[in-house]
Design a protein around this motif. Sequence first.
Motif, PDB file in Angstrom:
ATOM      1  N   ALA A  66     -12.235   1.209  -3.573  1.00 23.60           N
ATOM      2  CA  ALA A  66     -11.071   1.011  -2.709  1.00 23.60           C
ATOM      3  C   ALA A  66     -11.530   0.922  -1.260  1.00 23.60           C
ATOM      4  N   GLY A  72       0.819  -1.215   0.000  1.00 24.36           N
ATOM      5  CA  GLY A  72       0.000   0.000   0.000  1.00 24.36           C
ATOM      6  C   GLY A  72       0.848   1.258   0.000  1.00 24.36           C
ATOM      7  N   TYR A  73       1.893   1.260   0.807  1.00 24.80           N
ATOM      8  CA  TYR A  73       2.784   2.409   0.894  1.00 24.80           C
ATOM      9  C   TYR A  73       3.455   2.682  -0.457  1.00 24.80           C
ATOM     10  N   LYS A 115      -9.600  -0.336   6.832  1.00 28.15           N
ATOM     11  CA  LYS A 115      -8.161  -0.427   7.101  1.00 28.15           C
ATOM     12  C   LYS A 115      -7.897  -0.591   8.603  1.00 28.15           C
ATOM     13  N   ILE A 158      -1.015   2.630  -8.067  1.00 27.41           N
ATOM     14  CA  ILE A 158      -2.315   2.068  -7.721  1.00 27.41           C
ATOM     15  C   ILE A 158      -2.969   1.548  -8.998  1.00 27.41           C
ATOM     16  N   ALA A 198       2.526   1.628  -3.443  1.00 27.72           N
ATOM     17  CA  ALA A 198       1.532   1.967  -4.463  1.00 27.72           C
ATOM     18  C   ALA A 198       1.134   3.444  -4.379  1.00 27.72           C
ATOM     19  N   ARG A 199       0.942   3.954  -3.157  1.00 26.83           N
ATOM     20  CA  ARG A 199       0.556   5.359  -3.004  1.00 26.83           C
ATOM     21  C   ARG A 199       1.720   6.297  -3.288  1.00 26.83           C
ATOM     22  N   LYS A 200       2.880   5.985  -2.750  1.00 27.04           N
ATOM     23  CA  LYS A 200       4.039   6.875  -2.895  1.00 27.04           C
ATOM     24  C   LYS A 200       4.478   7.029  -4.349  1.00 27.04           C
ATOM     25  N   TYR A 201       4.477   5.927  -5.086  1.00 30.10           N
ATOM     26  CA  TYR A 201       4.976   5.956  -6.458  1.00 30.10           C
ATOM     27  C   TYR A 201       3.854   5.913  -7.495  1.00 30.10           C
ATOM     28  N   HIS A 202       2.639   6.182  -7.061  1.00 29.78           N
ATOM     29  CA  HIS A 202       1.481   6.246  -7.957  1.00 29.78           C
ATOM     30  C   HIS A 202       1.341   4.975  -8.786  1.00 29.78           C
ATOM     31  N   LYS A 222      -6.391  -2.814  -6.257  1.00 28.83           N
ATOM     32  CA  LYS A 222      -7.592  -2.459  -5.494  1.00 28.83           C
ATOM     33  C   LYS A 222      -8.461  -3.679  -5.229  1.00 28.83           C
TER      34      LYS A 222
END
Length: 182
Positions: free
Chosen positions: A121, A53-54, A127, A62, A56-60, A67
Amino acid sequence: MKMTLPNKLTLLRIIMVPFFVAALLYRDGTDSLARWLSLALFLIASFTDFLDGYIARKYHLITNFGKFMDPLADKLLVCSALICFVALQDLNPWITLAVIAREFIISGFRLVAAERGIVIAAGIWGKLKTVCQMIFIVLMLIQSNRGILSILTVVFMWLMLALTVISLVDYIWRNREVLQEG
Protein backbone atom coordinates in the motif's frame (compact mmCIF):
# COMPACT_ATOMS: atom_id res chain seq x y z
CA MET A 1 -14.76 -10.29 -7.53
CA LYS A 2 -17.31 -8.00 -5.91
CA MET A 3 -16.90 -4.38 -6.95
CA THR A 4 -16.97 -2.14 -3.87
CA LEU A 5 -17.91 1.54 -3.92
CA PRO A 6 -14.27 2.64 -3.44
CA ASN A 7 -13.23 0.47 -6.40
CA LYS A 8 -16.03 1.94 -8.52
CA LEU A 9 -14.81 5.44 -7.65
CA THR A 10 -11.29 4.45 -8.66
CA LEU A 11 -12.57 3.18 -12.02
CA LEU A 12 -14.57 6.39 -12.46
CA ARG A 13 -11.35 8.38 -11.98
CA ILE A 14 -9.65 6.33 -14.70
CA ILE A 15 -12.60 6.86 -17.07
CA MET A 16 -12.44 10.62 -16.44
CA VAL A 17 -8.81 10.92 -17.59
CA PRO A 18 -9.41 11.04 -21.37
CA PHE A 19 -12.19 13.61 -20.92
CA PHE A 20 -9.88 15.73 -18.75
CA VAL A 21 -7.10 15.52 -21.37
CA ALA A 22 -9.47 16.37 -24.23
CA ALA A 23 -10.77 19.44 -22.37
CA LEU A 24 -7.27 20.60 -21.41
CA LEU A 25 -5.85 20.24 -24.92
CA TYR A 26 -8.89 21.63 -26.73
CA ARG A 27 -7.76 24.42 -29.05
CA ASP A 28 -4.22 24.09 -27.69
CA GLY A 29 -5.39 25.00 -24.20
CA THR A 30 -6.51 28.46 -25.25
CA ASP A 31 -10.26 27.97 -24.90
CA SER A 32 -11.12 29.36 -21.46
CA LEU A 33 -14.36 27.38 -21.13
CA ALA A 34 -12.55 24.13 -21.94
CA ARG A 35 -9.80 25.08 -19.46
CA TRP A 36 -12.39 25.57 -16.71
CA LEU A 37 -14.01 22.26 -17.68
CA SER A 38 -10.63 20.55 -17.38
CA LEU A 39 -10.24 22.12 -13.93
CA ALA A 40 -13.69 20.89 -12.88
CA LEU A 41 -12.97 17.38 -14.15
CA PHE A 42 -9.61 17.33 -12.40
CA LEU A 43 -11.14 18.52 -9.11
CA ILE A 44 -13.89 15.89 -9.30
CA ALA A 45 -11.37 13.16 -10.12
CA SER A 46 -9.13 14.32 -7.26
CA PHE A 47 -12.07 14.28 -4.88
CA THR A 48 -12.84 10.68 -5.86
CA ASP A 49 -9.27 9.84 -4.81
CA PHE A 50 -9.92 11.23 -1.34
CA LEU A 51 -13.41 9.74 -1.17
CA ASP A 52 -12.51 6.20 -2.22
CA GLY A 53 -9.71 6.04 0.35
CA TYR A 54 -11.92 7.44 3.10
CA ILE A 55 -14.77 5.03 2.38
CA ALA A 56 -12.43 2.05 2.04
CA ARG A 57 -10.83 2.73 5.44
CA LYS A 58 -13.99 3.70 7.29
CA TYR A 59 -16.05 0.73 6.15
CA HIS A 60 -13.19 -1.78 5.95
CA LEU A 61 -13.52 -2.14 2.19
CA ILE A 62 -9.79 -2.21 1.45
CA THR A 63 -9.10 -4.70 -1.33
CA ASN A 64 -6.03 -5.84 -3.22
CA PHE A 65 -7.70 -4.44 -6.34
CA GLY A 66 -7.97 -1.04 -4.64
CA LYS A 67 -4.39 -1.17 -3.35
CA PHE A 68 -3.21 -1.75 -6.91
CA MET A 69 -5.66 0.32 -8.97
CA ASP A 70 -5.97 3.42 -6.75
CA PRO A 71 -2.30 4.42 -7.13
CA LEU A 72 -2.50 3.54 -10.84
CA ALA A 73 -5.51 5.82 -11.29
CA ASP A 74 -3.61 8.62 -9.52
CA LYS A 75 -0.63 8.09 -11.81
CA LEU A 76 -2.79 8.19 -14.92
CA LEU A 77 -4.48 11.40 -13.84
CA VAL A 78 -1.34 13.22 -12.68
CA CYS A 79 0.96 12.06 -15.48
CA SER A 80 -1.66 12.91 -18.11
CA ALA A 81 -1.92 16.43 -16.72
CA LEU A 82 1.85 16.92 -16.61
CA ILE A 83 2.29 15.58 -20.15
CA CYS A 84 -0.43 17.96 -21.35
CA PHE A 85 1.35 20.89 -19.67
CA VAL A 86 4.53 19.94 -21.54
CA ALA A 87 2.59 19.69 -24.81
CA LEU A 88 1.12 23.14 -24.13
CA GLN A 89 4.64 24.41 -23.29
CA ASP A 90 3.49 25.40 -19.81
CA LEU A 91 5.92 23.09 -17.99
CA ASN A 92 9.53 22.10 -18.49
CA PRO A 93 9.76 18.49 -19.74
CA TRP A 94 12.43 17.46 -17.22
CA ILE A 95 9.99 18.06 -14.35
CA THR A 96 7.45 15.75 -15.94
CA LEU A 97 10.17 13.22 -16.72
CA ALA A 98 11.28 13.13 -13.06
CA VAL A 99 7.73 12.49 -11.87
CA ILE A 100 7.04 9.83 -14.51
CA ALA A 101 10.40 8.12 -13.87
CA ARG A 102 9.48 7.81 -10.19
CA GLU A 103 6.12 6.31 -11.11
CA PHE A 104 7.72 3.73 -13.43
CA ILE A 105 10.24 2.76 -10.76
CA ILE A 106 7.51 2.30 -8.15
CA SER A 107 5.32 0.37 -10.61
CA GLY A 108 8.22 -1.96 -11.40
CA PHE A 109 8.88 -2.36 -7.70
CA ARG A 110 5.22 -3.24 -7.13
CA LEU A 111 5.36 -5.84 -9.91
CA VAL A 112 8.34 -7.53 -8.26
CA ALA A 113 6.47 -7.49 -4.95
CA ALA A 114 3.29 -8.87 -6.54
CA GLU A 115 5.31 -11.67 -8.11
CA ARG A 116 6.25 -12.64 -4.56
CA GLY A 117 2.65 -12.38 -3.37
CA ILE A 118 3.20 -9.05 -1.60
CA VAL A 119 0.79 -6.16 -2.09
CA ILE A 120 2.30 -2.85 -0.98
CA ALA A 121 0.00 0.00 0.00
CA ALA A 122 1.04 3.63 -0.43
CA GLY A 123 2.92 5.26 2.44
CA ILE A 124 2.50 8.72 3.95
CA TRP A 125 5.22 10.30 1.75
CA GLY A 126 3.55 8.97 -1.38
CA LYS A 127 0.21 10.33 -0.23
CA LEU A 128 1.73 13.74 0.52
CA LYS A 129 3.37 13.69 -2.92
CA THR A 130 0.02 12.95 -4.55
CA VAL A 131 -1.73 15.77 -2.67
CA CYS A 132 1.06 18.18 -3.60
CA GLN A 133 0.90 17.09 -7.25
CA MET A 134 -2.84 17.67 -7.31
CA ILE A 135 -2.50 21.15 -5.79
CA PHE A 136 0.23 21.98 -8.30
CA ILE A 137 -1.93 20.81 -11.20
CA VAL A 138 -4.90 22.86 -9.96
CA LEU A 139 -2.67 25.93 -9.78
CA MET A 140 -1.40 25.22 -13.31
CA LEU A 141 -4.97 24.84 -14.57
CA ILE A 142 -5.89 28.20 -13.07
CA GLN A 143 -2.85 29.54 -14.93
CA SER A 144 -2.24 32.83 -13.22
CA ASN A 145 0.97 34.53 -14.31
CA ARG A 146 0.99 37.14 -11.58
CA GLY A 147 0.74 37.61 -7.85
CA ILE A 148 0.54 35.05 -5.10
CA LEU A 149 -0.87 32.27 -7.33
CA SER A 150 2.19 32.47 -9.56
CA ILE A 151 4.48 32.21 -6.53
CA LEU A 152 2.43 29.34 -5.08
CA THR A 153 2.64 27.49 -8.38
CA VAL A 154 6.43 27.65 -8.34
CA VAL A 155 6.58 26.66 -4.65
CA PHE A 156 4.34 23.65 -5.26
CA MET A 157 6.32 22.65 -8.33
CA TRP A 158 9.51 22.41 -6.25
CA LEU A 159 7.68 20.79 -3.34
CA MET A 160 6.22 18.24 -5.75
CA LEU A 161 9.70 17.42 -7.06
CA ALA A 162 11.14 17.11 -3.55
CA LEU A 163 8.31 14.84 -2.42
CA THR A 164 8.72 12.79 -5.60
CA VAL A 165 12.30 11.96 -4.62
CA ILE A 166 11.60 11.58 -0.87
CA SER A 167 8.64 9.26 -1.47
CA LEU A 168 10.69 7.13 -3.89
CA VAL A 169 13.53 6.69 -1.42
CA ASP A 170 11.11 6.03 1.47
CA TYR A 171 9.10 3.51 -0.55
CA ILE A 172 12.15 1.51 -1.59
CA TRP A 173 13.71 1.68 1.88
CA ARG A 174 10.53 0.52 3.67
CA ASN A 175 10.13 -2.37 1.26
CA ARG A 176 13.78 -3.20 0.56
CA GLU A 177 13.25 -6.88 1.41
CA VAL A 178 11.35 -7.17 -1.88
CA LEU A 179 14.63 -6.63 -3.73
CA GLN A 180 16.52 -9.26 -1.75
CA GLU A 181 17.15 -12.55 -3.54
CA GLY A 182 16.06 -15.87 -2.05
